[in-house]
Motif scaffolding. Structure first.
Motif, PDB file in Angstrom:
ATOM      1  N   GLY A 199      27.388  -4.559-101.181  1.00  0.00           N
ATOM      2  CA  GLY A 199      28.851  -3.925-101.377  1.00  0.00           C
ATOM      3  C   GLY A 199      29.036  -3.128 -99.890  1.00  0.00           C
ATOM      4  N   ILE A 200      28.151  -2.609 -99.110  1.00  0.00           N
ATOM      5  CA  ILE A 200      28.704  -1.917 -97.869  1.00  0.00           C
ATOM      6  C   ILE A 200      28.870  -2.802 -96.961  1.00  0.00           C
ATOM      7  N   ILE A 201      28.231  -3.935 -96.767  1.00  0.00           N
ATOM      8  CA  ILE A 201      28.483  -5.095 -95.793  1.00  0.00           C
ATOM      9  C   ILE A 201      29.903  -5.485 -95.891  1.00  0.00           C
ATOM     10  N   LEU A 202      30.438  -5.604 -97.319  1.00  0.00           N
ATOM     11  CA  LEU A 202      31.635  -6.309 -97.687  1.00  0.00           C
ATOM     12  C   LEU A 202      32.751  -5.082 -97.060  1.00  0.00           C
ATOM     13  N   HIS A 203      32.319  -3.949 -97.492  1.00  0.00           N
ATOM     14  CA  HIS A 203      33.256  -3.030 -97.089  1.00  0.00           C
ATOM     15  C   HIS A 203      33.490  -2.845 -95.587  1.00  0.00           C
ATOM     16  N   PHE A 204      32.390  -2.669 -94.993  1.00  0.00           N
ATOM     17  CA  PHE A 204      32.567  -2.301 -93.566  1.00  0.00           C
ATOM     18  C   PHE A 204      33.021  -3.504 -92.557  1.00  0.00           C
ATOM     19  N   THR A 205      32.788  -4.901 -92.993  1.00  0.00           N
ATOM     20  CA  THR A 205      33.323  -5.871 -92.417  1.00  0.00           C
ATOM     21  C   THR A 205      34.573  -6.181 -92.846  1.00  0.00           C
ATOM     22  N   ASP A 206      35.256  -5.235 -93.583  1.00  0.00           N
ATOM     23  CA  ASP A 206      36.761  -5.478 -94.147  1.00  0.00           C
ATOM     24  C   ASP A 206      36.914  -6.843 -95.038  1.00  0.00           C
ATOM     25  N   ALA A 207      35.923  -7.319 -95.462  1.00  0.00           N
ATOM     26  CA  ALA A 207      36.075  -8.521 -96.136  1.00  0.00           C
ATOM     27  C   ALA A 207      36.749  -8.040 -97.681  1.00  0.00           C
ATOM     28  N   ILE A 208      36.003  -7.147 -98.105  1.00  0.00           N
ATOM     29  CA  ILE A 208      36.355  -6.667 -99.532  1.00  0.00           C
ATOM     30  C   ILE A 208      36.214  -4.961 -99.386  1.00  0.00           C
ATOM     31  N   PRO A 209      37.170  -4.187 -99.565  1.00  0.00           N
ATOM     32  CA  PRO A 209      37.187  -2.772 -99.446  1.00  0.00           C
ATOM     33  C   PRO A 209      36.556  -2.236-100.533  1.00  0.00           C
ATOM     34  N   LEU A 210      36.046  -0.934-100.639  1.00  0.00           N
ATOM     35  CA  LEU A 210      35.366  -0.351-101.611  1.00  0.00           C
ATOM     36  C   LEU A 210      36.517   0.347-102.177  1.00  0.00           C
ATOM     37  N   ASN A 211      37.180  -0.015-103.560  1.00  0.00           N
ATOM     38  CA  ASN A 211      38.201   0.944-104.305  1.00  0.00           C
ATOM     39  C   ASN A 211      38.111   0.881-105.623  1.00  0.00           C
ATOM     40  N   LYS A 212      38.011   1.957-106.112  1.00  0.00           N
ATOM     41  CA  LYS A 212      37.809   2.155-107.437  1.00  0.00           C
ATOM     42  C   LYS A 212      39.281   1.797-108.366  1.00  0.00           C
ATOM     43  N   GLN A 213      40.206   2.089-107.747  1.00  0.00           N
ATOM     44  CA  GLN A 213      41.594   1.548-108.437  1.00  0.00           C
ATOM     45  C   GLN A 213      41.662   0.421-108.657  1.00  0.00           C
ATOM     46  N   LEU A 214      41.167  -0.599-107.861  1.00  0.00           N
ATOM     47  CA  LEU A 214      41.147  -2.028-108.013  1.00  0.00           C
ATOM     48  C   LEU A 214      40.120  -2.582-108.491  1.00  0.00           C
ATOM     49  N   TYR A 215      38.998  -1.856-108.725  1.00  0.00           N
ATOM     50  CA  TYR A 215      37.755  -2.148-109.211  1.00  0.00           C
ATOM     51  C   TYR A 215      37.300  -3.470-108.451  1.00  0.00           C
ATOM     52  N   THR A 216      37.246  -3.385-107.128  1.00  0.00           N
ATOM     53  CA  THR A 216      36.881  -4.460-106.303  1.00  0.00           C
ATOM     54  C   THR A 216      35.468  -4.969-106.477  1.00  0.00           C
ATOM     55  N   PHE A 217      34.963  -6.186-105.896  1.00  0.00           N
ATOM     56  CA  PHE A 217      33.655  -6.654-106.087  1.00  0.00           C
ATOM     57  C   PHE A 217      32.509  -5.654-105.341  1.00  0.00           C
ATOM     58  N   SER A 218      33.015  -5.300-104.098  1.00  0.00           N
ATOM     59  CA  SER A 218      31.939  -4.513-103.165  1.00  0.00           C
ATOM     60  C   SER A 218      31.905  -3.127-103.966  1.00  0.00           C
ATOM     61  N   TYR A 219      33.046  -2.672-104.535  1.00  0.00           N
ATOM     62  CA  TYR A 219      32.871  -1.321-105.522  1.00  0.00           C
ATOM     63  C   TYR A 219      31.957  -1.575-106.594  1.00  0.00           C
ATOM     64  N   VAL A 220      31.846  -2.853-107.300  1.00  0.00           N
ATOM     65  CA  VAL A 220      31.068  -2.984-108.354  1.00  0.00           C
ATOM     66  C   VAL A 220      29.614  -3.129-107.844  1.00  0.00           C
ATOM     67  N   CYS A 221      29.585  -3.652-106.472  1.00  0.00           N
ATOM     68  CA  CYS A 221      27.968  -3.663-105.954  1.00  0.00           C
ATOM     69  C   CYS A 221      27.532  -2.426-105.594  1.00  0.00           C
ATOM     70  N   VAL A 222      28.245  -1.607-105.152  1.00  0.00           N
ATOM     71  CA  VAL A 222      27.813  -0.197-104.486  1.00  0.00           C
ATOM     72  C   VAL A 222      27.346   0.586-105.706  1.00  0.00           C
ATOM     73  N   THR A 223      28.359   0.717-106.639  1.00  0.00           N
ATOM     74  CA  THR A 223      28.303   1.688-107.768  1.00  0.00           C
ATOM     75  C   THR A 223      27.328   1.091-108.537  1.00  0.00           C
ATOM     76  N   SER A 224      27.272  -0.073-108.783  1.00  0.00           N
ATOM     77  CA  SER A 224      26.174  -0.632-109.801  1.00  0.00           C
ATOM     78  C   SER A 224      24.669  -0.732-109.401  1.00  0.00           C
ATOM     79  N   GLY A 225      24.599  -0.856-108.155  1.00  0.00           N
ATOM     80  CA  GLY A 225      23.531  -0.611-107.377  1.00  0.00           C
ATOM     81  C   GLY A 225      23.018   0.815-107.376  1.00  0.00           C
ATOM     82  N   ALA A 226      23.946   1.705-107.100  1.00  0.00           N
ATOM     83  CA  ALA A 226      23.651   3.342-107.092  1.00  0.00           C
ATOM     84  C   ALA A 226      22.951   3.550-108.684  1.00  0.00           C
ATOM     85  N   ALA A 227      23.664   3.072-109.622  1.00  0.00           N
ATOM     86  CA  ALA A 227      23.440   3.443-111.011  1.00  0.00           C
ATOM     87  C   ALA A 227      21.948   2.896-111.363  1.00  0.00           C
TER      88      ALA A 227
END
Length: 475
Positions: free
Chosen positions: A341-369
């Protein structure tokens, strides 16, 4: 959260050497025999932490922006709450439905609980309840908000729960050999996850978003009642005004049935006080006044992925019989998801975004969980330091009760209904001002301490008393 408060589901596992999940009924003494059935207390602790975080971010997020939701891209503390809920719902589904003697009856129960969650979601977040500040209730059906936290949980619970029932068959008690056997054993769950991701990504990046207009509903705005236009005519954009998530909700739900106070109103484009709330800039774009549904249709479809990952962790808990195997699997998967998720976000491929529930957001938050749950499993169930987290465990055992009374402000609204001379002269405001804010001479610090001690700790004690009495709010 609320979906796992059952009397009739067996959440216990038969084990010989290691602790394992119990039912939600702590007084269930059935199925005694050669094997022992123990409760994994970390499930309750994790659920309790999630509810406590929701109270914290709802009531202190306004004073502490790093606690509240990120205005758009990014991930603050509040942005972990929804995925944590869905993750623990997934674990609960796996444990509750691990043995199904009657699929028809189990399906009926899943449907009934889904309807209950939707009902409470509409009642608490649809606009009917105005707690805790406004001493009124009722909602204009032309403006009711159809989506919300419990509705999103209901959707994920319904779809993943039915899949769990449909695919339950001759599951072996012992996990077949091979590193990938746990994935092969639950092939259809990952197929559902792949389908969800494909549909979400296809709609998000493939939908053409035309220009749109809306009527300003904010009575405090100088533009109240005006019709404003938002220029889009684009495809695949993930910015606030022109994304496919908002477009789908406007077309299906109707713009009058969406959330009027989205987090983007605190963005730099809208206010000079960002990330705090504040008056809009004179040259703020028109979409700053527009509604947006953070628990909308397309983003809720993506949110199903968080529940599928949680179900997988529940399957690991069931199928793997020793602590080290479980933890190795969980931690490797959790770290892998966070890194991806961090790689997707910081490479600007898919940003972390809760409002859109993006795939990078799923990865980071589920990994944290996954990592947080693993920590609790080690601390509570392996090292037996359960007493350190008893307040969270008590909240977790009565999560629906605390969510309604504290997170949704129903109890505070009731207390505020008893005032002296002025509606703001209530016990709640008096405690905030004189015991917390006044003592620390800081509103920010005072509010934070008030939420921690007068809300979270208070409801932990109440939940502990209810637990001792065997009283639980079940759906």
């Amino acid at each position: 959260m609320a979906d796992i408060k059952h009397n009739d589901s067996d959440h216990r596992l038969e084990v010989a050497e290691t602790p394992a999940p119990s039912s939600e009924n702590p007084h269930d003494n059935s199925n005694k025999g050669k094997t022992k059935k123990k409760r994994v207390a970390s499930v309750d602790v994790f659920r309790g932490l999630t509810v406590a975080l929701m109270i914290l971010v709802d009531d202190a997020g306004g004073e502490w922006p790093m606690i509240g939701h990120a205005p758009w891209n990014g991930c603050n503390l509040a942005d972990f709450v929804m995925p944590f809920f869905l993750f623990i719902v997934g674990i609960a589904i796996a444990l509750a439905l691990k043995r199904i003697p009657d699929r028809c009856n189990a399906t009926k129960k899943v449907i009934l609980r889904t309807l209950k969650l939707i009902f409470w979601g509409l009642l608490l977040q649809g606009g009917f309840s105005h707690a805790p500040d406004k001493l009124s209730y009722g909602v204009d059906m032309k403006l009711i908000r159809w989506c919300g936290i419990l509705q999103r949980i209901a959707l994920a619970y319904f779809i993943v729960g039915l899949l769990e029932i449909a695919t339950q068959g001759a599951q072996p008690k012992e996990l077949p050999p091979g590193r990938l056997s746990i994935y092969k054993l639950y092939f259809w769950h990952w197929m559902l996850g792949a389908c969800v991701l494909i549909v979400y990504m296809a709609v998000l990046y493939g939908t053409y978003v035309p220009s749109w207009e809306f009527k300003v509903q904010n009575t405090e705005s100088a533009d109240y009642g005006k019709i404003l236009t938002v220029a889009c005519d684009v495809r695949g954009k993930l910015d606030p005004p022109c994304n496919a998530v908002g477009y789908v909700d406007r077309q299906v739900l109707g713009i009058n049935h969406m959330y009027l106070h989205p987090a983007w109103k605190r963005s730099k484009a809208c206010t000079e006080k960002s990330p705090y709330e504040g008056p809009f800039k004179k040259d703020a774009p028109s979409w700053c006044w527009a509604p947006f549904e953070p628990e909308g249709i397309l983003s809720s479809i993506s949110a199903i992925l968080s529940t599928i990952i949680g179900v997988h962790f529940g399957h690991v808990l069931i199928q793997m019989k020793d602590h080290s195997s479980r933890l190795r699997h969980w931690i490797i998967m959790g770290v892998g998801l966070v890194v991806l998720g961090i790689i997707l976000h910081f490479t600007d491929a898919i940003p972390l975004n809760k409002q859109l529930y993006t795939f990078s957001y799923v990865c980071v938050t589920s990994g944290a969980a996954a990592l947080v749950f693993s920590f609790f499993y080690i601390t509570v169930d392996i090292l037996k330091l359960r007493y350190l987290f008893l307040p969270l465990e008590w909240i977790g055992k009565n999560a629906m009760f605390v969510y309604v009374m504290a997170a949704e402000g129903i109890f505070a609204g009731f207390i505020n209904g008893w005032y002296y001379d002025d509606p703001h002269n209530t016990l709640v405001y008096w405690i905030q001002k004189h015991i917390f804010i006044g003592v620390w001479n800081s509103r920010r610090v005072g509010i934070l301490l008030y939420v921690i001690f007068a809300e979270i700790l208070f409801w932990a004690i109440v939940s502990g008393i209810l637990h001792r009495l065997g009283i639980y709010w079940k759906l």
